[in-house]
Write an enzyme that holds these catalytic residues in place. Structure first.
Site, PDB file in Angstrom:
ATOM      1  CE  LYS A  58      10.027 -10.748 -14.225  1.00  0.00           C
ATOM      2  NZ  LYS A  58      10.631 -10.183 -15.400  1.00  0.00           N
ATOM      3  CE  LYS A  63     -11.030  -0.941  10.822  1.00  0.00           C
ATOM      4  NZ  LYS A  63     -10.406  -0.108   9.796  1.00  0.00           N
ATOM      5  CG  PHE A  65      -3.034   5.219  13.232  1.00  0.00           C
ATOM      6  CD1 PHE A  65      -2.235   5.069  14.348  1.00  0.00           C
ATOM      7  CD2 PHE A  65      -3.088   6.469  12.615  1.00  0.00           C
ATOM      8  CE1 PHE A  65      -1.501   6.128  14.858  1.00  0.00           C
ATOM      9  CE2 PHE A  65      -2.354   7.547  13.104  1.00  0.00           C
ATOM     10  CZ  PHE A  65      -1.572   7.375  14.225  1.00  0.00           C
ATOM     11  CG  ASN A 117      -0.120  -0.065   2.513  1.00  0.00           C
ATOM     12  OD1 ASN A 117       0.542   0.900   2.866  1.00  0.00           O
ATOM     13  ND2 ASN A 117      -0.150  -1.190   3.211  1.00  0.00           N
ATOM     14  CE  LYS A 125      -8.304  -4.226  14.328  1.00  0.00           C
ATOM     15  NZ  LYS A 125      -7.295  -4.122  13.277  1.00  0.00           N
ATOM     16  CG  ASP A 175      -6.333  -6.292   6.328  1.00  0.00           C
ATOM     17  OD1 ASP A 175      -5.721  -6.253   7.421  1.00  0.00           O
ATOM     18  OD2 ASP A 175      -7.107  -5.399   5.947  1.00  0.00           O
TER      19      ASP A 175
HETATM   20  N1  CTP Z   1      -3.633  -3.906  11.993  1.00  0.00           N
HETATM   21  C1  CTP Z   1      -2.825  -4.911  12.460  1.00  0.00           C
HETATM   22  N2  CTP Z   1      -2.734  -6.099  11.785  1.00  0.00           N
HETATM   23  C2  CTP Z   1      -3.449  -6.298  10.654  1.00  0.00           C
HETATM   24  C3  CTP Z   1      -4.279  -5.267  10.161  1.00  0.00           C
HETATM   25  C4  CTP Z   1      -4.360  -4.087  10.857  1.00  0.00           C
HETATM   26  O1  CTP Z   1      -2.186  -4.741  13.491  1.00  0.00           O
HETATM   27  N3  CTP Z   1      -3.332  -7.467  10.012  1.00  0.00           N
HETATM   28  C5  CTP Z   1      -3.720  -2.657  12.766  1.00  0.00           C
HETATM   29  C6  CTP Z   1      -3.233  -1.435  12.025  1.00  0.00           C
HETATM   30  O2  CTP Z   1      -1.863  -1.200  12.301  1.00  0.00           O
HETATM   31  C7  CTP Z   1      -4.109  -0.328  12.610  1.00  0.00           C
HETATM   32  C8  CTP Z   1      -5.405  -1.014  12.940  1.00  0.00           C
HETATM   33  O3  CTP Z   1      -5.071  -2.418  13.035  1.00  0.00           O
HETATM   34  O4  CTP Z   1      -3.581   0.204  13.827  1.00  0.00           O
HETATM   35  C9  CTP Z   1      -6.520  -0.837  11.961  1.00  0.00           C
HETATM   36  O5  CTP Z   1      -6.087  -1.067  10.640  1.00  0.00           O
HETATM   37  P1  CTP Z   1      -7.089  -0.902   9.408  1.00  0.00           P
HETATM   38  O6  CTP Z   1      -6.352  -1.279   8.161  1.00  0.00           O
HETATM   39  O7  CTP Z   1      -7.795   0.414   9.450  1.00  0.00           O
HETATM   40  O8  CTP Z   1      -8.222  -1.948   9.748  1.00  0.00           O
HETATM   41  P2  CTP Z   1      -8.378  -3.479   9.603  1.00  0.00           P
HETATM   42  O9  CTP Z   1      -8.464  -4.033  10.992  1.00  0.00           O
HETATM   43  O10 CTP Z   1      -7.361  -4.079   8.701  1.00  0.00           O
HETATM   44  O11 CTP Z   1      -9.846  -3.592   8.988  1.00  0.00           O
HETATM   45  P3  CTP Z   1     -10.382  -3.197   7.506  1.00  0.00           P
HETATM   46  O12 CTP Z   1      -9.221  -3.345   6.573  1.00  0.00           O
HETATM   47  O13 CTP Z   1     -11.444  -4.194   7.286  1.00  0.00           O
HETATM   48  O14 CTP Z   1     -10.906  -1.798   7.578  1.00  0.00           O
END
Ligand code: CTP
Length: 392
Positions: free
Chosen positions: A284, A332, A318, A205, A336, A274
């Site tokens: 490759k 969230k 975040f 990302n 969490k 995720d």
């Molecule tokens: N986070 C994490 N591990 C993951 C995904 C997210 O620790 N595998 C943490 C990120 O560092 C952030 C928070 O969870 O502090 C929320 O991340 P975000 O991407 O907004 O949310 P997700 O939980 O991944 O949910 P979604 O993508 O469905 O919005």
């Protein structure tokens, strides 16, 4: 507005102090300059007078009427005393408490933080007695900045160069911060994770790590012992912060777990993938392979796992959202088991990835939302820490 007294002593780098004074003034400070008479041999007091809009003090006895200038008055409500450049001579005077000119007298009377910027020839700087004086000043609570290395005015190469005014300015601002995170161990994650598909491709990302690095730096400035777990970024590790580089979510998970045990505070600013490709090709992937779909596997949610073993740690997450922002972010936080969540509205201009500014809201466990204006990530980092300090 901060009031700063800038002490300038007689070294060749005194000319750079003019730029430093200008930076303080531009940063909104009320700057008063005190020079030693040796400093006036290198740069005219008028330069500082014009830059700061205040008279410059050189002598203890301001005019010939015999009236001693009230050095204590000069220090009244002063937030910071900065001595730059600081010669071996002033360091020695300060270390033994000699008060034979206005600046050395002011130092003894100062009750505010003091920043000292030694600047001299390398042999002088490395002399044991100078080093002992520096150590003594540090023990007494002065913030003594390390000099730079480079070509010195005397033609030799080595340590002793006065750092650039921008660096002194940043260092001085840090000295003004409260030390409210002293004694705390903090863990910050930053940047993107990368999930390889093959040796040359990955899923990721646009995160650059700016927000997490700003938080790590701000925590360090405020006295915390900081470990930064960082995905791949182009940023320089903040000074004094232990940095662990990782690439994938699994690596970040392991690194975070390794440091979780004895930490008091976790801020997860990383943009974590995720999903990861289910299979990683060792070679490759060639065009001829006609790949049309990539099967994905779900990564573990690092923060969710930390929340399960929260103990009395403070956990801050975040959230990046594009719709139902506050509801999603608060959900969230609950899922969490966090104390605070900082939510980016990715549709706001100037917010989110790869920009120096951010526009966020901070949500607490009760669901109360603090909507913040657009601000620099550095200022935002300190604001987030102010909120965390309220929970400590
Ligand atoms: N986070 C994490 N591990 C993951 C995904 C997210 O620790 N595998 C943490 C990120 O560092 C952030 C928070 O969870 O502090 C929320 O991340 P975000 O991407 O907004 O949310 P997700 O939980 O991944 O949910 P979604 O993508 O469905 O919005």
């Amino acid at each position: 507005m901060k009031k700063i007294v800038l002490g300038v002593t007689g070294g060749i780098a005194a000319y750079k102090a003019a730029e430093l004074a200008r930076l303080f003034v531009r940063g909104g400070a009320d700057v008063h300059v005190v020079m030693t008479s040796a400093a006036t041999e290198f740069i005219a007091p008028l330069t500082f007078q014009v830059l700061t809009g205040h008279p410059v003090y050189v002598n203890m006895y301001a005019d010939r009427s015999g009236e001693k200038i009230k050095h204590i008055d000069l220090l009244e409500e002063t937030d910071l005393l900065v001595i730059a450049p600081a010669t071996a001579n002033i360091l020695a005077k300060m270390a033994v408490g000699l008060a034979d000119n206005l600046l050395s007298t002011l130092y003894l009377a100062a009750r505010c933080p003091v920043v000292v910027v030694p600047s001299m020839n390398v042999d002088m700087y490395e002399h044991r007695i100078v080093q002992e004086n520096i150590n003594k000043l540090t023990e007494h609570g002065c913030h003594v900045m390390d000099p730079g290395e480079g070509e010195l005015a005397c033609g030799v190469y080595g340590r002793g160069r006065m750092p650039e005014p921008e660096d002194i300015y940043a260092y001085a601002r840090a000295a003004l911060r409260p030390n409210d995170f002293a004694g705390l161990k903090a863990l910050v994650s930053a940047g993107p994770t990368r999930e390889p598909l093959d040796p040359v491709r990955f899923l990721s990302n646009p995160s650059t790590g700016l927000m997490g690095y700003a938080l790590a730096r701000a925590l360090k400035e405020r006295g915390a012992e900081v470990t930064l777990i960082s995905g791949q970024t182009h940023l320089r590790a903040p000074a004094g912060v232990r940095t662990v580089d990782v690439t994938t979510t699994e690596e970040m998970f392991d690194a975070v777990k390794d440091h979780y045990e004895d930490c008091h505070l976790v801020i997860k600013a990383a943009a974590v993938s995720d999903y990861r490709p289910l299979e990683v090709s060792e070679q490759k992937v060639k065009k001829t392979s006609d790949l049309s779909t990539i099967e994905l596997a779900k990564n573990r949610d690092i923060l969710l796992e930390l929340g399960k073993e929260k103990g009395d740690r403070i956990l801050v997450g975040f959230a990046a959202e594009t719709e139902d922002i506050f509801e999603n972010a608060h959900q969230k936080l609950i899922n969490k088991n966090l104390d605070l969540i900082v939510v980016n509205n990715l549709k706001e201009p100037g917010a989110g990835f790869a920009v120096a500014t951010n526009r966020v809201s901070i949500i607490d466990r009760s669901g109360a939302v603090e909507e913040l204006p657009l601000m620099e990530k550095e200022a935002l980092a300190h604001h987030i820490l102010d909120r965390i300090a309220g929970l400590l």
